[in-house]
Design an enzyme around this catalytic site. Structure first.
Site, mmCIF file in Angstrom:
data_model
loop_
_atom_site.group_PDB
_atom_site.id
_atom_site.type_symbol
_atom_site.label_atom_id
_atom_site.label_comp_id
_atom_site.label_asym_id
_atom_site.label_seq_id
_atom_site.Cartn_x
_atom_site.Cartn_y
_atom_site.Cartn_z
ATOM 1 N N GLU A 188 69.993 37.872 78.047
ATOM 2 C CA GLU A 188 71.401 38.262 78.020
ATOM 3 C C GLU A 188 72.016 37.775 76.715
ATOM 4 O OE1 GLU A 188 75.682 37.039 79.969
ATOM 5 O OE2 GLU A 188 73.884 36.722 81.192
ATOM 6 N N THR A 200 79.048 38.977 78.450
ATOM 7 C CA THR A 200 80.457 38.796 78.100
ATOM 8 C C THR A 200 81.143 40.126 77.814
ATOM 9 O OG1 THR A 200 79.667 36.773 76.991
ATOM 10 C CG2 THR A 200 82.007 37.169 76.956
ATOM 11 N N LYS A 242 77.131 38.509 89.770
ATOM 12 C CA LYS A 242 76.991 37.200 89.129
ATOM 13 C C LYS A 242 78.061 36.274 89.703
ATOM 14 C CE LYS A 242 78.570 36.304 84.874
ATOM 15 N NZ LYS A 242 78.671 36.097 83.407
ATOM 16 N N ARG A 280 79.947 36.838 72.418
ATOM 17 C CA ARG A 280 80.835 35.726 72.073
ATOM 18 C C ARG A 280 80.871 35.453 70.577
ATOM 19 N NH1 ARG A 280 78.883 31.434 76.800
ATOM 20 N NH2 ARG A 280 79.216 32.845 78.572
#
Length: 215
Positions: free
Chosen positions: A47, A75, A135, A51
């Protein structure tokens, strides 16, 4: 019913690796050797978060240059990021939460999404939108193992990837939960190791993580 369309695909990805590393790339030169080190240790699902400014470029480099890597984007917080990540080579997406705009973006982009939830009400809202793989984020502040066990009864059709505050020392406790397929964690990619180019350490951490298994 978005996630229902990709149910098997998302679940297969979650079950490929017991730990999904949460990766933030500060130096694009680290992307490929980092991915190769993780895959060498048996961790194939990656993943790559948005960011940092290098997120999309890192996804593209890993997807194109690292055989065996299953590269996703993390994100996701804005609708326009879905198509951009898909075009860069991401095969799944992860978001810290879920909004109507993100649901629409997942549908229009065709990018399978693992959305973040924190409370039972958020789980139920996500389920109503068609999501069955979620998640739990941030997992430890949300109640951790206790929360997962508590909601396993009334929300038995949901499979989780808890992320946030999990370490190599606690991962096995989460993986022992019957509603957990994998966990997310940043401990596989310590910043000091990345800055030093210590790919052997990354592979060692990945090897230890790959030996964990969900029950």
């Amino acid at each position: 019913m978005i996630n229902a369309l990709y149910k098997d695909e998302v679940l297969d990805i979650m079950r490929t690796s017991p730990v999904i590393p949460v990766i933030a790339i500060d130096d694009i030169a680290h992307a490929v050797p980092l991915a190769k080190a993780l895959v060498a240790g048996g961790i194939r699902v990656l993943e790559v978060t948005l960011r940092t400014v290098h997120g999309l470029a890192a996804i593209r480099a890993m997807a194109e240059q690292v055989p065996g890597a299953i590269v996703g984007v993390g994100t996701l917080t804005h609708p326009d990021e879905f198509a951009a990540a898909r075009d860069a080579g991401a095969v799944f997406g992860v978001s810290p939460g879920l909004t109507p705009a993100l649901i629409a973006a997942a549908k229009s982009s065709g990018l399978p999404l693992l959305p973040g939830v924190m409370t039972p009400s958020e789980v139920m809202t996500a389920r109503e939108a068609g999501f069955r793989q979620l998640k739990l984020f941030p997992a430890v502040p949300a109640g951790g193992v206790g929360m997962l066990n508590a909601i396993a009864g009334p929300l038995a059709d949901i499979t989780f990837c808890p992320t946030g505050g999990i370490s190599i020392d606690t991962a096995a406790q989460f993986l022992a939960c019957k509603n957990v397929a994998c966990v997310g964690g940043s401990w596989l990619t310590p910043k000091a190791a990345l800055q030093a180019g210590d790919w052997a350490q990354i592979t060692a951490l990945a090897t230890a993580a790959s030996q964990l298994r969900a029950k």
